[in-house]
Scaffold this motif. Structure first.
Motif, PDB file in Angstrom:
ATOM      1  N   SER A 486      47.001   7.284 -29.940  1.00 37.94           N
ATOM      2  CA  SER A 486      47.551   7.021 -28.604  1.00 37.94           C
ATOM      3  C   SER A 486      47.201   8.112 -27.602  1.00 37.94           C
ATOM      4  N   PHE A 487      46.809   9.278 -28.087  1.00 38.18           N
ATOM      5  CA  PHE A 487      46.416  10.373 -27.204  1.00 38.18           C
ATOM      6  C   PHE A 487      44.894  10.521 -27.129  1.00 38.18           C
ATOM      7  N   LEU A 488      44.196  10.236 -28.233  1.00 41.87           N
ATOM      8  CA  LEU A 488      42.750  10.431 -28.267  1.00 41.87           C
ATOM      9  C   LEU A 488      42.026   9.463 -27.343  1.00 41.87           C
ATOM     10  N   ASP A 489      42.446   8.213 -27.341  1.00 41.93           N
ATOM     11  CA  ASP A 489      41.736   7.216 -26.525  1.00 41.93           C
ATOM     12  C   ASP A 489      41.790   7.531 -25.035  1.00 41.93           C
ATOM     13  N   PRO A 490      42.969   7.780 -24.455  1.00 39.50           N
ATOM     14  CA  PRO A 490      42.966   8.133 -23.021  1.00 39.50           C
ATOM     15  C   PRO A 490      42.322   9.480 -22.735  1.00 39.50           C
ATOM     16  N   LEU A 491      42.339  10.402 -23.714  1.00 38.55           N
ATOM     17  CA  LEU A 491      41.720  11.708 -23.478  1.00 38.55           C
ATOM     18  C   LEU A 491      40.203  11.584 -23.381  1.00 38.55           C
ATOM     19  N   LEU A 492      39.610  10.730 -24.198  1.00 36.24           N
ATOM     20  CA  LEU A 492      38.154  10.606 -24.205  1.00 36.24           C
ATOM     21  C   LEU A 492      37.629   9.757 -23.048  1.00 36.24           C
ATOM     22  N   SER A 493      38.496   8.992 -22.408  1.00 33.27           N
ATOM     23  CA  SER A 493      38.022   8.159 -21.303  1.00 33.27           C
ATOM     24  C   SER A 493      37.402   8.977 -20.169  1.00 33.27           C
ATOM     25  N   PRO A 494      38.011  10.084 -19.722  1.00 34.56           N
ATOM     26  CA  PRO A 494      37.367  10.870 -18.659  1.00 34.56           C
ATOM     27  C   PRO A 494      36.077  11.545 -19.095  1.00 34.56           C
ATOM     28  N   SER A 500      30.786  16.332 -13.994  1.00 32.32           N
ATOM     29  CA  SER A 500      30.576  17.329 -15.047  1.00 32.32           C
ATOM     30  C   SER A 500      31.829  18.176 -15.276  1.00 32.32           C
ATOM     31  N   GLU A 501      32.587  18.464 -14.217  1.00 30.58           N
ATOM     32  CA  GLU A 501      33.787  19.282 -14.386  1.00 30.58           C
ATOM     33  C   GLU A 501      34.843  18.557 -15.199  1.00 30.58           C
ATOM     34  N   LEU A 502      35.011  17.262 -14.960  1.00 29.43           N
ATOM     35  CA  LEU A 502      35.959  16.489 -15.753  1.00 29.43           C
ATOM     36  C   LEU A 502      35.562  16.486 -17.225  1.00 29.43           C
ATOM     37  N   ARG A 503      34.293  16.297 -17.498  1.00 26.29           N
ATOM     38  CA  ARG A 503      33.836  16.272 -18.889  1.00 26.29           C
ATOM     39  C   ARG A 503      34.034  17.638 -19.543  1.00 26.29           C
ATOM     40  N   GLN A 504      33.829  18.706 -18.793  1.00 25.05           N
ATOM     41  CA  GLN A 504      34.059  20.045 -19.349  1.00 25.05           C
ATOM     42  C   GLN A 504      35.530  20.238 -19.729  1.00 25.05           C
ATOM     43  N   LEU A 505      36.430  19.792 -18.865  1.00 24.06           N
ATOM     44  CA  LEU A 505      37.853  19.964 -19.155  1.00 24.06           C
ATOM     45  C   LEU A 505      38.264  19.168 -20.387  1.00 24.06           C
ATOM     46  N   VAL A 506      37.740  17.950 -20.527  1.00 23.74           N
ATOM     47  CA  VAL A 506      38.066  17.143 -21.705  1.00 23.74           C
ATOM     48  C   VAL A 506      37.596  17.839 -22.978  1.00 23.74           C
ATOM     49  N   LEU A 507      36.387  18.372 -22.960  1.00 28.66           N
ATOM     50  CA  LEU A 507      35.867  19.069 -24.138  1.00 28.66           C
ATOM     51  C   LEU A 507      36.691  20.322 -24.447  1.00 28.66           C
ATOM     52  N   LYS A 566      23.698  13.002 -22.461  1.00 27.30           N
ATOM     53  CA  LYS A 566      22.692  12.295 -21.670  1.00 27.30           C
ATOM     54  C   LYS A 566      23.093  12.125 -20.211  1.00 27.30           C
ATOM     55  N   GLU A 567      24.120  12.850 -19.775  1.00 32.20           N
ATOM     56  CA  GLU A 567      24.519  12.760 -18.378  1.00 32.20           C
ATOM     57  C   GLU A 567      23.564  13.559 -17.502  1.00 32.20           C
ATOM     58  N   GLU A 568      23.234  13.006 -16.331  1.00 32.57           N
ATOM     59  CA  GLU A 568      22.242  13.623 -15.450  1.00 32.57           C
ATOM     60  C   GLU A 568      22.763  14.867 -14.729  1.00 32.57           C
ATOM     61  N   ASP A 569      24.096  14.999 -14.599  1.00 34.39           N
ATOM     62  CA  ASP A 569      24.635  16.142 -13.865  1.00 34.39           C
ATOM     63  C   ASP A 569      25.109  17.257 -14.791  1.00 34.39           C
ATOM     64  N   ASN A 570      24.657  17.247 -16.032  1.00 32.56           N
ATOM     65  CA  ASN A 570      25.037  18.309 -16.956  1.00 32.56           C
ATOM     66  C   ASN A 570      24.469  19.648 -16.502  1.00 32.56           C
ATOM     67  N   VAL A 571      25.267  20.683 -16.725  1.00 34.76           N
ATOM     68  CA  VAL A 571      24.825  22.052 -16.467  1.00 34.76           C
ATOM     69  C   VAL A 571      24.912  22.820 -17.782  1.00 34.76           C
ATOM     70  N   GLN A 572      24.612  24.079 -17.732  1.00 32.92           N
ATOM     71  CA  GLN A 572      24.588  24.872 -18.964  1.00 32.92           C
ATOM     72  C   GLN A 572      25.935  24.847 -19.674  1.00 32.92           C
ATOM     73  N   LYS A 573      27.035  24.904 -18.917  1.00 32.13           N
ATOM     74  CA  LYS A 573      28.353  24.928 -19.547  1.00 32.13           C
ATOM     75  C   LYS A 573      28.612  23.646 -20.321  1.00 32.13           C
ATOM     76  N   ASN A 574      28.124  22.505 -19.831  1.00 35.99           N
ATOM     77  CA  ASN A 574      28.310  21.255 -20.559  1.00 35.99           C
ATOM     78  C   ASN A 574      27.633  21.317 -21.926  1.00 35.99           C
ATOM     79  N   TYR A 575      26.398  21.825 -21.953  1.00 42.29           N
ATOM     80  CA  TYR A 575      25.693  21.917 -23.236  1.00 42.29           C
ATOM     81  C   TYR A 575      26.377  22.918 -24.166  1.00 42.29           C
TER      82      TYR A 575
END
Length: 846
Positions: A486-494, A500-507, A566-575
């Motif tokens: 119940s927590f993993l599914d909504p967490l992975l949606s963003p 890129s900032e949203l994806r960084q926070l989720v990770l 495979k996101e186009e707006d990835n930066v070094q922190k994402n990798y």
């Protein structure tokens, strides 16, 4: 013969002058008093004897001992002694005979201390009347004298409570003395100290009394609390100009109004009961508002630290509720005022979280998240209403102020959440995650309809930052506890959003929950680690619950990592964060099956960078290659298979010499030279599936699945998370060589693309999309529709089947024991059926 006496010349000049009438009257009065002194009451004679002819001589001690003995021996005379002393003192105060006033008060104090009986009640009334006379006088010396006497009286414990005595006058008068504005600084300080000591005496006297509830009435607290805060504030302003205050000595505590007021304030709060807490705290807010002490808020923070440490621990949630209520009341004030209140709340929460915080946990977070949304809304309005010129500068300053508010809210949420027990922290994580808005859904609680896309993105970032603060330091025994479905599914949606900032926070949130052995700091930064053993990574054998979690949710995690790379707006922190995610899964959750899946995922990422179906820029393709190299180097050393380690090391060595842009140390540096294409590179620059399978198979790993390329399943999350239009990877069949390196044969195996083929593919995709939408609507209907509606629809569908239609003609309506209505020749007749002949459904028989 008579003797004659010579008369002086002075007397001869006035031979007929006689004494005046007043002098003769006084002389007569004295003679009468002397004659009738035995007729006066004894207590009056004893009282008169304690006063000397010259007030400088002080109290006549011998006569005072006689008066004291008389008062103790005849306690019924105490009220008369007090009345007579009060009469003399009032007369001396009016005539400004300060010497006799001091003697009278000294006598009263001694009598008060010596006499302890029930008859002292009337004497106390006279005593308080005399103290009131002194406090009403305009002379500072007499005011201080009256205060000292009252303090001595306050320290006396009476045997029985007084039901009629009230201290309203003393509260008002002592409060006024606390605000003294005398021109002489020394006298002003002396009067203020006397006022504070008087308030302290009133508090002690009333709290120890049976009728102590009277002092906690709002009309009294509205005078007492601001008077104490006023003295604390004034001295703190002086200390802030001079420098950091030093610890006060015992003498300073008596001479410093700030120290004395603070001690009195602590004593007042320490004596507050459950029902009186709000009356004692609310005047603090009024004082801070009136004097505009929220910005800057050093004094406000100091006050509430005193409050939180002085009250009983079980009452802490009352103070937090009051702060939250005041924050709601001041929601339209300037950002700095709101930020000051929130920082005060942070300090209060930091103290309350260590003890009992009561039922206010969700209320705190709900209120803070509501104000976070309001702050984002104000910020969006400022940005939309900004114009050119000076207005633009003011808009920028307001924008920065709102960010101060948002940061203060996030810090408060994080600090409060990090101090909660694990079970409450899990609830708060779910609570915050339920408020994160996701495009295309209405499951979130916060109203973001007026924020727009920019405001919605801002609130998403703020909520995820809050969630990151709450999950910091969270240690769960099993990953299922930290990441329930119940927590993993909504967490992975963003994590699939185009930000890129949203994806960084989720990770980062994922890392907080996965890292149960504090290994993340050792993995910081994406790099080729020469020897993983030097990191001294802590790990335990994977438990059964974690293994079942990976069987159930592993593919979902792999899919999000794959698409995130495979996101186009990835930066070094994402990798870097994606690499850390792979490494933490390997450390915390990996058995042999998971290791094979992770290697398949890494090889699939390498293939996607080579084939470049998504038309990624060259930097991103090289970044994916570097990520794969860093991870395979890490996992090969973690599982310690020599052949696998040898193959990975060899590829990395060749890349160092021929293609350094495939390594993280080079691609993420500034001004790194990028290749024009990847099609002309040799096979020895890539990690080969057959080599890896051969090396792992020799060590007992089941490598059959390595030959199956990893293909992520595309679900409705892509639509809900508002991803860009991507090709359905399930429908794409790409022939990959066994060595996973593209060659010229791949081009010859592709089909000829014609207009009819494209049209057919478009129609097929449209049908698939309609089918997915239909399935989603059915699931949503069964989740949200009322049970009666679902049952009615199912019943109507069952009755409309061909079998039911055929049976309808062969079976009559079910019989009823009350009879069946039939019409024969125009007359209605009832035909009843016995119960034992009726046929019931099987489910109704038991």
């Amino acid at each position: 013969m008579k003797d004659y006496v010579q008369v002086p010349a002075a007397e001869l000049e006035k031979p007929y002058e006689f004494p005046s009438t007043r002098e003769s009257t006084t002389f007569l009065h004295l003679r009468v008093c002397c004659c009738c002194s035995a007729l006066r009451p004894r207590y009056k004679r004893l009282v008169d004897n304690i006063f000397p002819e010259d007030p400088k001589d002080g109290l006549v001690k011998a006569d005072m001992e006689k008066l004291t003995f008389y008062a103790v021996s005849a306690p019924e005379k105490l009220d008369r002694i007090g009345s007579y002393l009060a009469e003399r003192l009032s007369r001396d105060v009016v005539r400004h005979r300060s010497g006799y006033v001091l003697i009278a008060m000294e006598a009263l104090d001694q009598l008060l201390m010596a006499c302890h009986s029930q008859s002292i009640k009337p004497f106390v009334e006279s005593f308080l009347h005399m103290v009131a006379k002194l406090l009403e006088s305009g002379e500072p010396k007499l005011q201080v004298l009256g205060t000292n006497s009252f303090v001595k009286f306050a320290n006396i414990e009476e045997d029985t409570p007084s039901y009629h005595r009230r201290y309203d006058f003393f509260v008002s008068r002592f409060s006024a003395m606390c605000h003294s504005c005398h021109s002489d600084p020394e006298i002003r300080t002396e009067i203020r100290i006397a006022g504070i000591r008087g308030i302290q005496g009133v508090v002690r006297k009333t709290v120890n009394d049976e009728l102590r509830a009277t002092i906690w009435e709002p009309q009294h607290m509205d005078k007492i609390v601001p008077s104490l805060l006023f003295n604390m504030q004034k001295i703190e302003e002086v200390d802030s100009r001079i420098g950091p205050p030093s610890s006060p000595s015992a003498a300073d505590k008596e001479e410093n109004p700030a120290v004395l007021a603070e001690n009195c304030f602590r004593e007042l709060l320490g004596r507050a009961a459950f029902g009186n807490m709000n009356n004692a705290v609310r005047p603090v807010f009024a004082h801070l508002d009136h004097h505009k002490l929220w910005d800057p808020n050093e004094f406000a923070v100091h006050c509430f630290k005193i409050i939180m440490y002085s009250i009983q621990a079980q009452y802490s949630h009352h103070v937090i509720q009051e702060i939250l209520g005041h924050l709601d009341a001041r929601k339209n004030d300037s950002p700095r005022v709101r930020a000051g209140i929130i920082q005060v709340l942070l300090e209060a929460v930091a103290i309350a979280a260590k003890g009992s915080i009561g039922p206010t946990v969700l209320e705190v977070f709900n209120t803070l998240l509501k104000h976070l949304r309001l702050s984002v809304e104000f910020e969006a309005n400022y940005l939309q209403g900004g114009s050119i010129g000076s207005a633009n500068l003011s808009t920028s300053s307001k924008d920065n102020d709102e960010k101060i508010v948002q940061n203060a809210i996030i810090q408060t949420i994080g600090f409060f959440g990090s101090n909660l027990p694990d079970y409450q922290r899990s609830e708060i994580m779910m609570f915050i995650m339920g408020k994160v808005p996701v495009f295309g859904t209405s499951t979130h609680i916060l109203d973001v309809s007026q924020l727009g896309d920019l405001g919605t993105r801002r609130i998403q970032i703020m909520l995820l930052r809050s969630l990151l603060m709450v999950t910091s330091g969270y240690k769960a025994k099993t990953i299922v506890t930290a990441l329930p479905g119940s927590f993993l599914d909504p967490l992975l949606s963003p994590s699939l959003m185009e930000d890129s900032e949203l994806r960084q926070l989720v990770l980062e949130v994922m890392h907080n929950l996965m890292d149960r052995h504090d290994n993340r700091a050792k993995l910081r930064g994406i790099r080729i680690i020469p020897d993983v053993a030097d990191l001294k990574i802590k790990r335990e054998k994977i438990c059964r619950q974690d293994a079942s979690f990976m069987k159930k949710n592993g593919q979902q995690l792999y899919r999000h990592i794959y698409l995130g790379c495979k996101e186009e707006d990835n930066v070094q922190k994402n990798y870097e964060l994606l690499y850390t995610s792979l490494a933490l899964i390997t450390i915390e959750l990996a058995n042999e099956e998971v290791v094979i899946d992770l290697i398949r995922l890494a090889i699939a990422l390498q293939d996607s960078a080579i084939i470049n179906e998504d038309n990624l820029p060259m930097f991103h393709r090289c970044g994916i290659m570097a990520l794969v190299a860093a991870y395979l180097n890490f996992v090969s050393q973690m599982i310690a298979v020599p052949a696998f380690c040898q193959h990975v090391s060899k590829v990395i060595e060749i890349r160092t010499m021929e293609a350094p842009y495939f390594l993280p140390e080079h691609i993420f540096r500034d001004k790194c030279m990028l290749p024009k294409s990847l099609e002309k590179h040799e096979k020895n620059l890539y990690f080969l599936t057959n080599k890896i399978a051969e090396s792992l198979g020799g060590s007992g790993y089941s490598v059959e699945r390595l030959s199956v390329p990893y293909v992520p399943q595309v679900t409705d999350e892509d639509r809900l998370s508002r991803r860009k239009s991507i090709v359905d990877t399930v429908s794409i069949q790409v022939d990959i060589l066994s060595n996973n390196v593209p060659s010229d044969d791949v081009v010859s195996n592709t089909e000829e693309i014609t207009f009819e083929a494209l049209k057919k593919a478009i129609d097929t995709n449209g049908m698939e999309e309609q089918e997915k939408e239909k399935r989603r609507l059915v699931i949503e209907k069964f989740q949200k529709a009322p049970f009666e509606e679902i049952a009615a629809q199912c019943e109507s569908k069952l009755l409309n089947t061909p079998i039911d239609n055929a049976l309808f003609f062969f079976h009559s309506p079910p019989p009823s024991p009350s009879g069946t209505l039939t019409i024969t020749s125009g007359h209605a007749q009832y035909q009843s059926v016995p119960v034992y002949e009726m046929k019931f459904p099987d489910l109704c028989v038991y």
